[in-house]
Each structure stands twice: as structure tokens, then as C-alpha cells.
Design a protein around this motif. Structure first.
Motif, PDB file in Angstrom:
ATOM      1  N   ARG A   1      -8.130  37.293   6.787  1.00  0.00           N
ATOM      2  CA  ARG A   1      -7.268  36.111   6.663  1.00  0.00           C
ATOM      3  C   ARG A   1      -7.699  35.318   5.444  1.00  0.00           C
ATOM      4  NH1 ARG A   1      -7.948  30.770   7.964  1.00  0.00           N
ATOM      5  NH2 ARG A   1      -6.050  29.651   8.526  1.00  0.00           N
ATOM      6  N   CYS A   2      -6.784  35.179   4.501  1.00  0.00           N
ATOM      7  CA  CYS A   2      -7.071  34.407   3.294  1.00  0.00           C
ATOM      8  C   CYS A   2      -7.366  32.958   3.685  1.00  0.00           C
ATOM      9  CB  CYS A   2      -5.868  34.470   2.354  1.00  0.00           C
ATOM     10  SG  CYS A   2      -6.050  33.425   0.906  1.00  0.00           S
ATOM     11  N   THR A   3      -8.394  32.385   3.054  1.00  0.00           N
ATOM     12  CA  THR A   3      -8.802  31.030   3.447  1.00  0.00           C
ATOM     13  C   THR A   3      -7.977  29.951   2.749  1.00  0.00           C
ATOM     14  OG1 THR A   3     -10.550  31.191   1.795  1.00  0.00           O
ATOM     15  CG2 THR A   3     -11.159  31.647   4.083  1.00  0.00           C
ATOM     16  N   HIS A   4      -6.976  30.357   1.940  1.00  0.00           N
ATOM     17  CA  HIS A   4      -6.079  29.359   1.368  1.00  0.00           C
ATOM     18  C   HIS A   4      -5.045  28.928   2.408  1.00  0.00           C
ATOM     19  CE1 HIS A   4      -2.539  28.387  -1.512  1.00  0.00           C
ATOM     20  NE2 HIS A   4      -3.225  27.286  -1.264  1.00  0.00           N
ATOM     21  N   ARG A   5      -4.096  29.805   2.719  1.00  0.00           N
ATOM     22  CA  ARG A   5      -3.068  29.438   3.699  1.00  0.00           C
ATOM     23  C   ARG A   5      -3.026  30.386   4.898  1.00  0.00           C
ATOM     24  NH1 ARG A   5       1.777  27.672   0.902  1.00  0.00           N
ATOM     25  NH2 ARG A   5       1.141  26.287  -0.778  1.00  0.00           N
ATOM     26  N   GLY A   6      -4.005  31.281   4.950  1.00  0.00           N
ATOM     27  CA  GLY A   6      -4.096  32.114   6.149  1.00  0.00           C
ATOM     28  C   GLY A   6      -3.345  33.424   6.093  1.00  0.00           C
ATOM     29  N   THR A   7      -2.870  33.811   4.926  1.00  0.00           N
ATOM     30  CA  THR A   7      -2.142  35.084   4.808  1.00  0.00           C
ATOM     31  C   THR A   7      -3.057  36.255   5.179  1.00  0.00           C
ATOM     32  OG1 THR A   7      -0.911  34.131   2.991  1.00  0.00           O
ATOM     33  CG2 THR A   7      -0.832  36.532   3.179  1.00  0.00           C
ATOM     34  N   GLU A   8      -2.482  37.230   5.853  1.00  0.00           N
ATOM     35  CA  GLU A   8      -3.259  38.436   6.131  1.00  0.00           C
ATOM     36  C   GLU A   8      -3.573  39.097   4.789  1.00  0.00           C
ATOM     37  OE1 GLU A   8      -2.789  40.556  10.100  1.00  0.00           O
ATOM     38  OE2 GLU A   8      -1.712  41.807   8.673  1.00  0.00           O
TER      39      GLU A   8
ATOM     40  N   HIS B   1      -2.024  38.558  -1.785  1.00  0.00           N
ATOM     41  CA  HIS B   1      -0.752  38.779  -2.470  1.00  0.00           C
ATOM     42  C   HIS B   1       0.066  37.504  -2.608  1.00  0.00           C
ATOM     43  CE1 HIS B   1      -0.625  43.208  -2.862  1.00  0.00           C
ATOM     44  NE2 HIS B   1      -1.538  43.125  -1.914  1.00  0.00           N
ATOM     45  N   TYR B   2      -0.326  36.442  -1.891  1.00  0.00           N
ATOM     46  CA  TYR B   2       0.519  35.245  -1.903  1.00  0.00           C
ATOM     47  C   TYR B   2       0.280  34.416  -3.168  1.00  0.00           C
ATOM     48  CZ  TYR B   2       3.369  31.691   0.524  1.00  0.00           C
ATOM     49  OH  TYR B   2       4.350  30.820   0.902  1.00  0.00           O
ATOM     50  N   HIS B   3      -0.976  33.931  -3.375  1.00  0.00           N
ATOM     51  CA  HIS B   3      -1.253  33.117  -4.566  1.00  0.00           C
ATOM     52  C   HIS B   3      -2.424  33.655  -5.379  1.00  0.00           C
ATOM     53  CE1 HIS B   3       0.277  30.410  -1.301  1.00  0.00           C
ATOM     54  NE2 HIS B   3       1.173  30.133  -2.233  1.00  0.00           N
TER      55      HIS B   3
HETATM   56  S1  FES Z   1      -2.474  32.294   1.018  1.00  0.00           S
HETATM   57 FE1  FES Z   1      -3.862  33.556  -0.014  1.00  0.00          FE
HETATM   58  S2  FES Z   1      -3.892  32.783  -1.996  1.00  0.00           S
HETATM   59 FE2  FES Z   1      -2.523  31.494  -0.967  1.00  0.00          FE
END
Ligand code: FES
Ligand SMILES: [Fe+2]
Length: 434
Positions: free
Chosen positions: A90-97, A112-114
Motif C-alpha cells: 500500500r503506497c503511503t501517499h494515498r493508499g494505492t495498491e 502508478h498513481y503519482h
Molecule cells: S497514491 Fe501512490 S504516489 Fe500517490
């Protein structure tokens, strides 16, 4: 989950495992009540040691595989430093897998999100357009969450999402003797997970598989067609259990239980091996082996002859590792991973694979029968408020070296696993902690 957090808290506050498992019977709700399932996720899978993989699956730095621990999606990774970690996927920015591939090799994981990038140790090493954060502070405290406890025993890796659990060796207790026997069943030759792992899904609760993997009572009936075919092929008695003599069931403590047929199964399993395609043409000479080595490898191909269940989600059966993954209260995934002998000739490992497939393969004689039976147990119990029985053998229980033991068809393993289930479910509930 259709149960709300509030409903769950109310249910948990008054939950008494003794109302659902009385020592010899379990209430049918343990298979179908979503509230009990959610408590199991919290108090069993998120609060105690669970099996997460075999070291041979992540042998090289950067090797990883996705695993699920209860509700959590995790990454089992060997870092560039050689250390194994269980990181939250889980990405610690917004929680994306973070990672989608089921397994692979990577120095880093890039969201892959940001575009945030994490090293294979879990450290956050790259924040895209960092000037948007005052003083570059985005990185502080943003490494991937790592399971606080991880340890391995003889190549089997376990982790706990909760820190305050006993040492792994203490948790495994006498089950280590059976793990040792399993790892050493090829005479000390190294074992590794085969690429031919296979997964099945069944309708029914995860505990049905735990019960079934150590059930010595069902084989003659559920698998009667298999024994009939083997009898025709070999011309000999093909069941391991004719009377109830020989072998035993054992409760090893902490929910770890064993169905030990090693005394009675050897000859039958060797005959089974001899029916496989490719067996007839094999010889020590053809494989360039001395006769003793050849015989030892063939014997190892039949496995150690017992089924070990390490609570809650690992079973060692035949020559395979069986992983049990609860998906929902009424849905379970099992993955069977045959173990090969690393240095054995391909023909020996080929025979080993065929041996596994014959009974445990997805189209083998055994696995489809068992999964069909688990579905029928589910269907039979789902609409009924009643009890299922694990009373068999209570009158002939002995105290063995490692705890209670009884006959091969007795329900010692089922009582043992539900005793641990009840002990863990008695823990205080802290909803949403992980
Ligand atoms: S949610 Fe992973 S970089 Fe933004
Ligand atoms: Fe079976």
C-alpha cells in the motif's frame, strides 16, 4: 464485509467462544456467521503467527510475491540486503495498491498513481516533484509498513502483524519435529517449491480445509473410487487404513495437529508410485546413479507419510505445501505447491510431479473429491442452527510424548484446532487496529 464496525463491536464485546465450540462440538455458525469471520480475521490472522511463504520462492535479492494475511494485502520481499520482510502492499501517499504482479524481481516498487518509489526494503526513496512539500518532508515516516515480527523455520517463513507474540519456535512447539521430518524426508537433499503450483477455490469456510487436511476418517469413503482404481492397477490392497491399527492422530498444541500414517502408508505409497507413467523405464543405471541413491530418491518421492497442519493456514501433505487463504466467510482459496528435490535428476522430479498430480492435482483423484465434500458440508450446514461433531475417539485418548494422541480415524486434530481457535478468539477485540 456487510457487517458494520458498530455491529461487530457489539458482537465482539459479548463473544464467548465456549458458546460456539464446547470442546467436542462446533456450532454451524462458525462456518457461516460473518461476525465470527471478522473476529477471526482480527484475532487469528492479524494477531498471531501465520505462514507467508517458503524461502525458495524468494531466493534472490529483489524476489517478491504477493500474499494475503487476513484482510491485508502484503508483499513478501527479499531486499537487496538479503533480509526477508513482509511489507504492506500500500503506497503511503494515498493508499494505492503498489504492486499488481503476483511475483517477480524488483529493486524498487513505483506507485502508478503519482510515482512515489519505494526500495525493496520498504524505504521511500523517491517523491515526484518534491518541491511541493516544504523542506522535502514528504519522505519522513512514509516508508512501507513492515510486519513487526517475521521469522522462519527450516525454510518456512511466518509473520505476525502484531508484535507481542511468543517466539516462533515457542509457537510451533513439537510441530517442529514434524517439520524437520518433512524437510529431511529426502535424506537432507534441499527441497524447493516447484513452478507447477496450482490454486483451487471452494464454496465454504476456511476451517473446513483445516479440518479436512488432517481427517483420517474420510479417506475410505470420500476417495473410494481412487482406492478401487489403485487396487485394479496394482492388484493389491491400496488403502492405508483397513482396520484402525497403526498410525495416530496427535494434538501438538497451539492448534498444530498431525495425522500420522507414516507407519502404515509407506508400502502402499510406493506401490502407488510404481503405477505412474515413466516409472517403468527408470533405473539407477539410466540416471547415472548408484543403486542406493536411486532407491533413496524413489522412496523420498512418496513423502514422509503424514499430514501436518500448522494453525491457521499451512498444511504439509504428501509432498506439497498447502496454503489456506480465507476470502470470505463462505469462500476459500487453497494453493498446493509441490516440493521438488533441488539436485535430483529431472526424471526423478518428473515422477515426483506425476505422483503429486495423481491424487492432489487439480484433476487428480483426491482434490476434486475433497473440495466437492467441503462444498456439501457448507450447503448442509448453512441453513441450520445446529452442531457438528468432533467427538470421535474421546474415550480412547492417550497422553503421548507431545500431548494427546488417538487412533488414525479419531477427531483429535479437529478438537485441537478448534481449541486454539477458541483461545485466540478470546482475546480482546480492537476494531480497525491494523
Ligand atoms: S497514491 Fe501512490 S504516489 Fe500517490
Ligand atoms: Fe481427502
Amino acid at each position: 464485509m456487510t457487517v458494520t464496525a458498530e455491529e461487530l463491536s457489539v458482537f465482539a464485546a459479548s463473544f464467548n467462544p465456549a458458546n460456539w465450540f464446547d470442546g467436542v462440538r462446533a456450532h454451524t455458525a462458525v462456518y457461516r456467521d460473518e461476525r465470527i469471520y471478522e473476529l477471526e480475521m482480527e484475532r487469528v490472522f492479524h494477531s498471531s503467527w501465520v505462514y507467508v511463504g517458503h524461502e525458495s520462492e524468494i531466493a534472490e535479492p529483489g524476489d517478491y510475491r504477493l500474499v494475503r494475511v487476513g484482510r491485508q494485502r502484503m508483499l513478501l520481499v527479499r531486499g537487496h540486503d538479503g533480509a526477508i520482510r513482509l511489507l504492506r502492499n500500500r503506497c503511503t501517499h494515498r493508499g494505492t495498491e503498489l504492486c499488481q504482479a503476483p511475483s517477480g524481481n524488483a529493486n524498487a516498487f513505483r506507485c502508478h498513481y503519482h510515482g512515489w518509489t519505494f526500495h525493496n526494503t520498504g524505504e521511500l526513496v523517491g517523491v515526484s516533484f518534491p518541491d511541493g512539500y516544504p523542506g522535502g518532508t514528504a519522505k519522513h515516516g512514509r516508508d512501507l509498513w513492515s510486519a513487526p515480527r517475521l521469522d522462519s523455520y527450516r525454510g518456512f517463513v511466518f509473520a505476525s502483524l502484531r508484535p507481542d507474540v511468543p517466539a516462533l519456535r515457542e509457537h510451533l512447539g513439537p510441530a517442529t519435529d514434524y517439520i524437520d521430518g518433512y524437510v529431511d524426508h529426502a535424506g537432507g537433499r534441499e527441497l524447493c517449491v516447484d513452478a507447477c503450483a496450482h490454486t483451487s477455490r471452494y464454496r465454504g469456510n476456511w476451517k473446513l480445509q483445516v479440518e479436512n487436511g488432517v481427517d483420517g476418517y474420510h479417506a475410505n469413503f470420500t476417495h473410494s473410487s481412487f482406492f478401487a482404481v489403485m487396487q485394479r492397477r496394482t492388484g493389491k490392497q491400496s488403502r492405508y487404513i483397513v482396520q484402525e491399527e497403526g498410525g495416530c492422530t496427535r494434538d501438538l498444541g497451539h492448534g498444530h495437529v498431525v495425522l500420522d500414517q507414516s507407519e502404515v502408508a509407506g508400502e502402499v505409497l510406493s506401490r502407488r508410485l510404481a503405477t505412474l507413467p515413466g516409472f517403468d523405464g527408470l533405473s539407477a543405471e539410466r540416471l547415472g546413479l548408484v543403486e542406493d541413491e536411486y532407491r533413496a530418491l524413489l522412496e523420498a518421492n512418496a513423502g514422509p507419510g503424514y499430514n501436518l497442519s500448522v494453525f491457521p493456514n499451512l498444511q504439509l501433505i504428501g509432498i506439497h505445501i498447502r496454503e489456506i487463504e480465507p476470502v470470505a466467510v463462505d469462500e476459500t482459496v487453497i494453493t498446493l505447491k509441490p516440493l521438488m528435490i533441488k539436485a535430483a535428476p529431472p526424471a526423478i522430479n518428473g515422477l515426483r510431479r506425476r505422483y503429486h498430480e495423481l491424487f492432489w492435482g487439480p484433476a487428480g483423484f483426491g482434490t476434486p473429491d475433497d473440495l466437492e465434500m467441503l462444498g456439501r458440508v457448507h450447503d448442509g450446514n448453512r441453513p441450520v442452527d445446529g452442531w457438528v461433531s468432533f467427538e470421535r475417539g474421546t474415550h480412547r485418548l492417550e497422553n503421548g510424548d507431545h500431548g494427546p494422541r488417538a487412533a488414525i480415524t479419531d477427531e483429535v486434530p479437529q478438537r485441537g484446532l478448534y481449541s486454539q481457535w477458541a483461545a485466540l478468539l478470546s482475546q480482546p477485540f480492537t476494531a480497525g487496529r491494523k
